[in-house]
Design a protein around this motif. Sequence first.
Motif: not given
Length: 684
Positions: A412-434
Amino acid sequence: MQPLGPGDPIRLGPYRLLGVLGAGGMGRVYLGQDGSGRTAAVKVLHPGLTNDLNLTQRFVREAEAAQAVTSPGVARLLAAQTEAGRLWISTEFLAGPTLDSAVERHGPFDEPALRHLAHSLAHTLCDIHRAGLIHRDIKPSNIILTRTGPRIIDFGIARPEHGLTLTTTGQAPATPGYGAPEQVLGQRVDPSADVFSLGAVLAYAAGGRRVFDGAHVAAVQYEVVHGQPRLDAVPWQFRSLIEPCLSKVPGNRPRPEHIAQAFATRRGDEKSWRTGALASDIKERETEVNRFVTAVGPRAGQQPSRRRFLVASLSAGGAVLAAAGGTTAWWLNHIAGGPVAIPPDAKPVANQEYADGRTPRPLWGPLNVAAEGPVPPPIAMHGVVIFSARDGGLAAHKAVDGEEVWNLSEASGTAGMLQLSETHFIAVTDGGEVASLDASTGEQQWAASAEAVQLLALDETCVYVLTRAEEIRAVEISGRKPLWTVTAPEGMQSAHRPLAAAGAERLVVSGSNGVVIALSTDTGREVWRRSQGFGPAMPAIDRSSVYLGGRELAALMVADGTERWTVSGYTSSAADGWGAPWVKELNVCAIVGGRPQSVRMSNGDTDLMGNDSMEADVLSSLPPVAEGRSLLVDGAEGVSVFHDPPSRRAWVYKSDTGAPTVMAGAGRRVFLVSDGNVTAVPVL
């Protein structure tokens, strides 16, 4: 694991190189195999850095330090050599998760496993100190969990016991949250500095979260020097053993041999490494390495084929080292996995480049590759900038030159992103998964069902989202499942794009109607609410306080909403209200009346920071971006660049369309996303 590329060597010394384990700013790490079939991790300094005396000395020092330590608790040095202009060292290859990835995947250690971990690491520190060295970078990512026990890696900044903390300009003297106070302050260190780091590591393993934390590096380092460790997550039977290690006074910390005695193992403790989830994780990684070596390793006397590496990787399923439920974290020393090298910091802007209000040239761009209209802020991490892509989904481009790295249309390009660690981040899929994604490759580490449409915040245990049903939901990071769900109050539905921060066991949410609520992160129960006049504005949580923008700048106790102090704005209009606050050392800062202003955290006394105002017609919902010695603030006329601490405006990146700009900064670069364009700009 990546196949060898066109610029990679096929052989170094006695090693046939089978694939790329990782790449970073200093060089690359390869999986090698010698004539006897023994595997090794071969670390090669980037050819372009061989003329950098500091890096070369660090590389050589790493080999010398590793050679000096004789201990079963470290990665054994095998060889070090210069060949065809390439400086390389090899160590035994260890297949196993790092401590941080193990805790993230399997949760905190139980009592037997923690005793075994502490006892082994303390003995290894004894061996390191007996060799006359101080490691100076003991942290979870420098500890590999193997079937024989924990192993300490990365002697890149190890020094003799008589050495000062040596850093070059811009280089951190210690990893934030794990380096001792005397390291943070650049003072002389002795072996007790490693004991402090060990205490922080053991507390993390026991409780699953860092004992020193903050919104940014400076805040973490301040906590290390002046704050108290947060040991509430550490089981009571271990607190009295770990707490002395974290003393601010080096002489009050116990010696490693005393720690080993205090954590003396009991019969059966070693089973924690032979059975259970951790043992399965280690075994799985060993099996995958053997499978890869068998698949791609040529028979004796044959020269390896690059095509064969690629074909073997793909025929094994496209990801021969993919662990069940996520990607495998392969390591050597300080280099992160992934194909994108972390670039050195950009050169700061010289005074003559912005004299008389001139605007310096962008580093690259603008590139018309981003989504148009209001978009969530990008994130800049691990050598890339990630943003909402023009054709939907998310895209990552190299920070150094803007070259595309990956594009995920299913995100998803509208749900935003959150940095989880130095190498990984959190996003949302089109199906609504985190989903947790690797910033460097876009590969998915894990995903959890959430029905999410917007990311709100995250903390050590949960990701907080808005759902399709207009609910606020907490999703456990470790369990990958919802913890609680509550109905979103008025002004906090997805159409209103609320903003939130999580910390100190509270989720604080700011709505478009100016109402701010705090929910318990354990249950979702509303604990307190307050009206700030207008919003939303991103809250800022620092230790026990939360700071809110709006008609007034307010400092509250985050636990119960008790007011500590308030500072009024100039008028009742949003343009003259307080924008989203941010914490800077002992002050809270915000944009008010078009100017950055600093407020003392302790009592709310104000200090005007900027002499130049900017055109502002709306409340600043997001805090400015601080990078290098610059503070970048979006306004109606464009992005204003202030000195930090702001005394005057240095220049403006003017906007022709008046479209809002969202930003992210890293490595003395700030990435501007506006009206479908992405631009990298320099800073002071």
